[in-house]
Design an enzyme around this catalytic site. Sequence first.
Site, PDB file in Angstrom:
ATOM      1  N   HIS A  85       0.990  -1.033   0.043  1.00 19.51           N
ATOM      2  CA  HIS A  85       0.376  -0.343  -0.094  1.00 19.51           C
ATOM      3  C   HIS A  85       1.085   1.039  -0.055  1.00 19.51           C
ATOM      4  O   HIS A  85       1.937   1.199   0.578  1.00 19.51           O
ATOM      5  CB  HIS A  85      -0.589   0.181   1.075  1.00 19.51           C
ATOM      6  CG  HIS A  85      -2.172   1.112   0.889  1.00 19.51           C
ATOM      7  ND1 HIS A  85      -1.287   2.507   1.757  1.00 19.51           N
ATOM      8  CD2 HIS A  85      -3.341   1.051   0.684  1.00 19.51           C
ATOM      9  CE1 HIS A  85      -2.731   2.730   1.316  1.00 19.51           C
ATOM     10  NE2 HIS A  85      -4.125   2.494   0.767  1.00 19.51           N
ATOM     11  N   GLU A 133      -3.261   3.496  -7.667  1.00 15.77           N
ATOM     12  CA  GLU A 133      -3.808   4.353  -6.492  1.00 15.77           C
ATOM     13  C   GLU A 133      -2.415   5.672  -6.363  1.00 15.77           C
ATOM     14  O   GLU A 133      -1.815   5.941  -5.905  1.00 15.77           O
ATOM     15  CB  GLU A 133      -3.598   4.059  -4.641  1.00 15.77           C
ATOM     16  CG  GLU A 133      -4.693   3.181  -4.257  1.00 15.77           C
ATOM     17  CD  GLU A 133      -4.813   2.726  -3.078  1.00 15.77           C
ATOM     18  OE1 GLU A 133      -5.979   3.214  -2.679  1.00 15.77           O
ATOM     19  OE2 GLU A 133      -4.170   3.004  -2.130  1.00 15.77           O
ATOM     20  N   GLY A 170      -9.755   8.457  -2.980  1.00 10.75           N
ATOM     21  CA  GLY A 170     -11.206   9.278  -2.831  1.00 10.75           C
ATOM     22  C   GLY A 170     -12.443   8.775  -3.418  1.00 10.75           C
ATOM     23  O   GLY A 170     -13.517   9.418  -3.896  1.00 10.75           O
TER      24      GLY A 170
HETATM   25  O1  LIG Z   1      -6.710   2.170   0.716  1.00 14.71           O
HETATM   26  C1  LIG Z   1      -7.203   2.560   0.417  1.00 14.71           C
HETATM   27  C2  LIG Z   1      -6.572   4.184  -0.245  1.00 14.71           C
HETATM   28  O2  LIG Z   1      -5.399   4.558  -0.017  1.00 14.71           O
HETATM   29  C3  LIG Z   1      -7.587   5.025  -0.711  1.00 14.71           C
HETATM   30  O3  LIG Z   1      -8.039   5.320   0.843  1.00 14.71           O
HETATM   31  P1  LIG Z   1      -9.021   6.767  -0.117  1.00 14.71           P
HETATM   32  O4  LIG Z   1     -10.410   6.225  -0.111  1.00 14.71           O
HETATM   33  O5  LIG Z   1      -9.127   7.769   1.435  1.00 14.71           O
HETATM   34  O6  LIG Z   1      -8.758   7.876  -0.047  1.00 14.71           O
END
Ligand SMILES: O=C[C@H](O)COP(=O)(O)O
Length: 211
Positions: A85, A133, A170
């Site tokens: 991640h 991401e 997001g």
């Molecule tokens: O693991 C999830 C992602 O990093 C997305 O995070 P978010 O939905 O807070 O932007």
Amino acid sequence: MFVLLNLKAYACDPVEIAAAAADVADETGVRVAVAPQTAAIGRVAETGVETWAQHVSGVGSGSHTGSTLAEAVADAGATGTLLNHSERRRRLADIDAGIRAAERAGLETVVCANNPRQIAAAARLEPDAVAVEPPELIGTGTPVSKADPEIVTDSVAAAGDEVPVLCGAGISTGEDLLAAAELGAEGVLLASGVAKADDPRAALEALVEPL
Ligand SMILES: O=C[C@H](O)COP(=O)(O)O
């Protein structure tokens, strides 16, 4: 669409969110999984929701203080794990070792990456799926599917036919989910839109409603 909800280290109630996610999955037929803190995996799995780890170490049992064994999270009830991640970046060799450790423990794997080039490299390691991401959009509420749709379509192309692509950063609404699907993503990885919501159950219900 696969909805993979990462609770990160947010100050939320993982069991309350997991119970809501289990209900939403049952009621809608949408695949929803929750990745809590490692210490909460057992309690989350007891709700019946599909439970994932946020990370496992690329080691087997032995002298590895502070590591998270894939076998241990599987024993606690996890059936899959995130790897690499954006907030838990590893080197390529560590990602490879993490995938192999997860495989030995029977865990499904999703390897995260920042961009299509990294997605191509991650896909070559043969995880079950990859997730793109853009770090700058994480936690912003601005969905990657709107802010940078090409990063999703380019990642789908880079991953090839064999490795499904999730997208994240997001994502918080049903509209975002549909947009991700239209770009070729087979799932979404999300966190703050549910984990930080005043009413996580309502946020989850609204998220999957258009599917
Ligand atoms: O693991 C999830 C992602 O990093 C997305 O995070 P978010 O939905 O807070 O932007």
